[in-house]
Scaffold this motif. Structure first.
Motif, PDB file in Angstrom:
ATOM      1  N   ARG A 134      -5.416   3.380   1.755  1.00 14.16           N
ATOM      2  CA  ARG A 134      -4.933   2.842   0.482  1.00 14.16           C
ATOM      3  C   ARG A 134      -4.931   1.322   0.544  1.00 14.16           C
ATOM      4  O   ARG A 134      -4.616   0.738   1.586  1.00 14.16           O
TER       5      ARG A 134
ATOM      6  N   ILE B 141       3.182   1.682  -7.067  1.00  9.56           N
ATOM      7  CA  ILE B 141       3.438   2.722  -6.067  1.00  9.56           C
ATOM      8  C   ILE B 141       4.188   3.926  -6.642  1.00  9.56           C
ATOM      9  O   ILE B 141       3.829   5.084  -6.358  1.00  9.56           O
TER      10      ILE B 141
ATOM     11  N   LEU C 240      -2.733   0.081  -7.120  1.00  8.41           N
ATOM     12  CA  LEU C 240      -2.835   0.798  -5.849  1.00  8.41           C
ATOM     13  C   LEU C 240      -4.105   1.641  -5.895  1.00  8.41           C
ATOM     14  O   LEU C 240      -4.306   2.433  -6.817  1.00  8.41           O
TER      15      LEU C 240
ATOM     16  N   SER D  81      -0.495  -6.853  -5.584  1.00  8.90           N
ATOM     17  CA  SER D  81       0.528  -7.090  -6.602  1.00  8.90           C
ATOM     18  C   SER D  81       0.811  -8.578  -6.735  1.00  8.90           C
ATOM     19  O   SER D  81       0.577  -9.364  -5.807  1.00  8.90           O
TER      20      SER D  81
ATOM     21  N   GLY E 153      -3.254  -1.909  -1.677  1.00  2.52           N
ATOM     22  CA  GLY E 153      -2.342  -2.294  -2.741  1.00  2.52           C
ATOM     23  C   GLY E 153      -2.368  -3.788  -2.970  1.00  2.52           C
ATOM     24  O   GLY E 153      -2.408  -4.572  -2.013  1.00  2.52           O
TER      25      GLY E 153
ATOM     26  N   SER F 180       0.814  -1.210   0.000  1.00  6.08           N
ATOM     27  CA  SER F 180       0.000   0.000   0.000  1.00  6.08           C
ATOM     28  C   SER F 180       0.851   1.266   0.000  1.00  6.08           C
ATOM     29  O   SER F 180       0.319   2.370  -0.004  1.00  6.08           O
TER      30      SER F 180
ATOM     31  N   ASN G 256       5.353  -3.406  -5.107  1.00  6.20           N
ATOM     32  CA  ASN G 256       4.176  -3.115  -5.916  1.00  6.20           C
ATOM     33  C   ASN G 256       4.580  -2.092  -6.972  1.00  6.20           C
ATOM     34  O   ASN G 256       4.813  -0.921  -6.647  1.00  6.20           O
TER      35      ASN G 256
END
Length: 364
Positions: free
Chosen positions: A202, A64, A189, A206, A204, A46, A61
């Protein structure tokens, strides 16, 4: 939906058919090499408790870096100190003498460097991380991981990213072996705003290390079995980060993550950050590796508690391209494995004034 569940079940079943035995430290190469990662302020899918962006973020990720609006450069170094060396030996059945077959080391090193370059079209990222350890408690050998990514902020709430990686592993001093890995990473994200007591939330997601893994022989966390690839292929990550309270100029934020390497392990991480006036950052994080806990039991290393701090300095310059830049030195430490302490320090440069608003478009 049924097809998605069937695909997930098939991937899990296929993964279970393969052994899983990476060395201690094999799943967290990226995390050990910078103060933002080791301290926990950026080690989340995140973006961390309060959205800290460094080039190495693309390893976790690749979406980001889309939220970085300035050229960002980092240069970090890590030293690992082994306070209790213990050579690997066996007893000669004929003489009864202890024979050294693997010699332990007292120090090891790591580094992290990279750049995020924003453009009108997208943000481009290049990051390189390395760990060089012949310690028998962290026998990863020489690992250099290079990632190139592209990310874009699609709208106010969604960012996407993708990247390619090339990993070199050399365990010449441990098992006289070497290999390479190559593949791709994907991530998203999402800014989800306010959720109950959480502000600026947030999420996230991946999937990284999709491709050929690096598999060089070394000591796995189960030393009685052959070691396997590391970092593991098909590692799914999910993270949540948000601000949770504000007191004067202090702001408290937190994040929580889970990683599933090759669908055969669960690594749970939590981070907490206290930020003062958007300048001073105090961080603490913890990591729990399920498979290493099963092998080693509960101790300081399986709990993985780390501490870190950064301080941001503003730069005034006559050059308008540099005026308003920030330089952020940082320091973090953690007992990563039995009697092995990691100490990492470095600096992050964010060049140019911060973008305070969206670009204006004039229609004639």
């Amino acid at each position: 939906m049924k097809k998605t569940l069937a695909l997930f079940a098939a991937a899990t079943l296929a993964a279970s058919a393969f052994a899983y035995n990476p060395p201690h430290g094999g799943e967290q190469i990226y995390r050990l090499t910078s103060p933002e990662m080791l301290g926990g302020s950026a080690a989340s899918a995140s973006g961390g408790p309060s959205l800290t962006i460094v080039p190495t973020s693309t390893v976790i990720n690749p979406a980001i870096p889309a939220l970085q609006d300035r050229v960002c450069v980092n240069l970090d170094g890590t030293v690992f100190l082994n306070s209790d060396k213990e050579d690997k030996t066996y007893t000669d059945p004929l003489t009864g003498e202890e024979v050294v077959i693997m010699k332990d080391k007292s120090t090891a090193f790591g580094f992290s460097t990279g750049v995020i370059y924003p453009t009108r079209f997208a943000n481009f990222t290049l990051a390189c991380n390395g760990v060089f350890s012949d310690m028998l408690r962290m026998p990863v050998g020489n690992v250099v991981d290079t990632r190139a990514g592209i990310s874009k902020e699609v709208n106010d709430w969604l960012s996407v990213g993708a990247g390619l990686y090339y990993t070199m592993v050399d365990t010449d001093k441990l098992a006289d072996d070497s290999d390479f890995g190559v593949g791709a990473d994907f991530g998203i994200l999402c800014k989800v705003g306010e959720i109950g007591p959480f502000k600026n939330s947030r999420i996230g997601l991946s999937l990284v290390n999709i491709g050929k893994p690096a598999k060089a022989k070394t000591l796995g966390f189960d030393e009685d079995e052959d070691s396997t690839m590391y970092p593991s292929i098909l590692t799914a990550k999910a993270g949540f980060g948000a601000d949770i309270f504000t007191v004067g100029k202090w702001m408290g934020s937190a994040s929580a993550d889970v990683s599933v390497p090759f669908f055969q392990n669960a690594i749970i991480e939590a981070g907490f950050q206290m930020m003062y006036d958007d300048r001073l950052s105090l961080n603490a994080s913890t990591q729990f590796n399920t498979r290493e806990f099963i092998e080693d039991g509960i101790n300081a290393s399986t709990l993985g508690i780390s501490l870190g701090a950064t301080f941001k300095f503003g730069i005034k310059a006559s050059n308008p391209r540099l005026n308003g830049s920030d330089i952020t030195p940082g320091l973090a430490t953690q007992i990563v494995y039995e009697n092995i302490e990691a100490v990492t320090t470095g600096v992050k440069f964010e060049l140019g004034p911060k973008d305070e608003g969206a670009a204006e478009i004039t229609i004639f």
